[in-house]
Design a protein around this motif. Structure first.
Motif, PDB file in Angstrom:
ATOM      1  N   SER A 111       0.810  -1.222   0.000  1.00 26.59           N
ATOM      2  CA  SER A 111       0.000   0.000   0.000  1.00 26.59           C
ATOM      3  C   SER A 111       0.841   1.269   0.000  1.00 26.59           C
ATOM      4  O   SER A 111       0.303   2.365  -0.172  1.00 26.59           O
ATOM      5  CB  SER A 111      -0.925   0.015   1.232  1.00 26.59           C
ATOM      6  OG  SER A 111      -1.797  -1.092   1.217  1.00 26.59           O
ATOM      7  N   LYS A 116      -5.077   1.996  -2.714  1.00 26.62           N
ATOM      8  CA  LYS A 116      -5.603   0.676  -2.366  1.00 26.62           C
ATOM      9  C   LYS A 116      -5.078  -0.344  -3.361  1.00 26.62           C
ATOM     10  O   LYS A 116      -4.527   0.005  -4.414  1.00 26.62           O
ATOM     11  CB  LYS A 116      -7.131   0.678  -2.354  1.00 26.62           C
ATOM     12  CG  LYS A 116      -7.755   0.929  -3.736  1.00 26.62           C
ATOM     13  CD  LYS A 116      -9.273   0.905  -3.655  1.00 26.62           C
ATOM     14  CE  LYS A 116      -9.875   1.148  -5.051  1.00 26.62           C
ATOM     15  NZ  LYS A 116     -11.356   1.134  -5.011  1.00 26.62           N
ATOM     16  N   THR A 332      -6.242  -1.768   2.058  1.00 26.86           N
ATOM     17  CA  THR A 332      -5.617  -0.469   2.274  1.00 26.86           C
ATOM     18  C   THR A 332      -4.575  -0.609   3.382  1.00 26.86           C
ATOM     19  O   THR A 332      -4.562  -1.605   4.100  1.00 26.86           O
ATOM     20  CB  THR A 332      -6.654   0.590   2.690  1.00 26.86           C
ATOM     21  OG1 THR A 332      -7.239   0.205   3.954  1.00 26.86           O
ATOM     22  CG2 THR A 332      -7.768   0.694   1.644  1.00 26.86           C
TER      23      THR A 332
END
Length: 356
Positions: A111, A116, A332
């Motif tokens: 990430s 994302k 995420t």
């Protein structure tokens, strides 16, 4: 990467030299455990090379046999020394380590610089379902033991625990075999993208030679580690339970962690889920049952009754969290942070837990 792995192999002769010089158990444990890490990576690479040449069917069989070879061999030698409780703790530690720490670190790494990352929800959903099945299978013997000990003698309850564990082990192995057949044969078109990683770059001779040599070397190092296990725990002031649930799984699963981090940075989160969660599933559905069956040949019968409630809660928590993340097909950085945080919390509990 290859040069560093080759350099780390120098730890193998170093550990043998320390053993010959009757060095302190702490040094034998540290060097032997460190040597297992690169050896596990060489086993993984050689297995992949042979599997890519052999096709999905044989490749799946090789994955079952050598996918968690380092952890399995290490657990076998610890089991042979009579530390059944440590082996059970290692099973717990491997499941939560791959699902929480390994996956969490990979998500954080992947990430970095991205809003994302996405992955195949169908594949991740199957993995999450199998992880929940693993939780049910590992909870059942403990609940059965709790029920039976109030109704029959301790000896009878122990015998029933062993018989149930043998039956559960056979069922779990069959489920794992069914999963491999499902993903590699009957529904390969759906899951192929998660398993295909490229063309072989090693010859078959080189692959088999590396696989055999690395497996033998892991067995040698595992014997050194198992011999030095108890003195090292005493020297460091750690319980055998903590060493089993945290330290040994970190050693055995280091190769999986490195692979997950590598592919996460290349935005291949589907493969990361397969490596991290898939390794936990293989531990629960294949490695643990195989250890139960193999324990009788070693003369130290092991059941699947996890007597410490912390272990059961940890396994259930990891399955719950992974299932939540797998639902939407994306990750995420904060989800990665949550996974690592859960692992840290469990690690604290294991550290302060009173040995049984």
């Amino acid at each position: 990467m290859s040069l560093s792995l080759i350099a780390l192999l120098l730890l193998v002769p170093l550990s043998l030299a320390l053993a010959a010089l009757h060095a302190a158990p702490l040094w034998l444990f540290a060097v032997g455990a460190a040597a297992i890490i690169p050896l596990g990576e060489w086993i993984r690479r050689a297995t992949e090379q042979v599997a890519e040449r052999a096709g999905p069917a044989i490749g799946g069989l090789l994955n079952v046999t050598f996918g968690n070879a380092a952890e399995f061999i290490l657990a076998l030698f610890v089991l042979r020394s009579g530390n059944v409780g440590v082996v059970k703790a290692t099973i717990t530690g491997s499941i939560i380590g791959n699902s929480l720490l390994g996956l969490g670190m990979a998500i954080l790494a992947g990430s970095w610089g991205r809003e994302k990352q996405t992955f195949n929800r169908e594949r991740a959903g199957l993995l999450a379902s199998l992880l929940i099945l693993s939780v049910i299978a590992l909870l059942l013997p403990a609940l059965f033991d709790y029920t039976e000990r109030g109704l029959v003698s301790i000896a009878r309850a122990h015998l029933l625990d062993e018989r149930l564990s043998l039956g559960v082990s056979v069922v779990l192995i069959l489920v794992y075999a069914g999963n491999r057949y499902y993903t590699l044969v009957t529904h390969r078109d759906i899951f192929a993208s998660a398993d295909e990683e490229g063309s072989p770059t090693w010859s078959l001779t080189k692959s088999l030679t590396v696989l055999g040599a690395a497996t033998i070397a892991v067995a040698v190092e595992a014997e050194l580690v198992s011999t030095a296990l108890e003195p090292t725990a005493q020297r460091l002031g750690l319980s055998l339970f903590f060493v089993g649930v945290i330290v040994l799984p970190l050693v055995g699963n280091a190769a999986e962690y490195a692979s997950a981090l590598y592919f996460a940075r290349r935005d291949r989160m589907g493969l990361v889920m397969t490596i991290s969660v898939g390794s936990s599933i293989q531990i629960a559905l294949m490695t643990a049952p195989a250890l139960v069956l193999g324990s009788y040949a070693l003369g130290h019968p092991m059941d699947l009754v996890f007597g410490n409630p912390l272990e059961l809660m940890a396994i259930a928590a990891s399955a719950f969290v992974v299932n939540s993340i797998a639902l939407d097909g994306e990750t995420t950085w904060f989800e990665g942070a949550m996974l690592v945080s859960v692992y840290a919390l469990l690690g604290l509990a294991f550290f302060f837990a009173t040995p049984r």
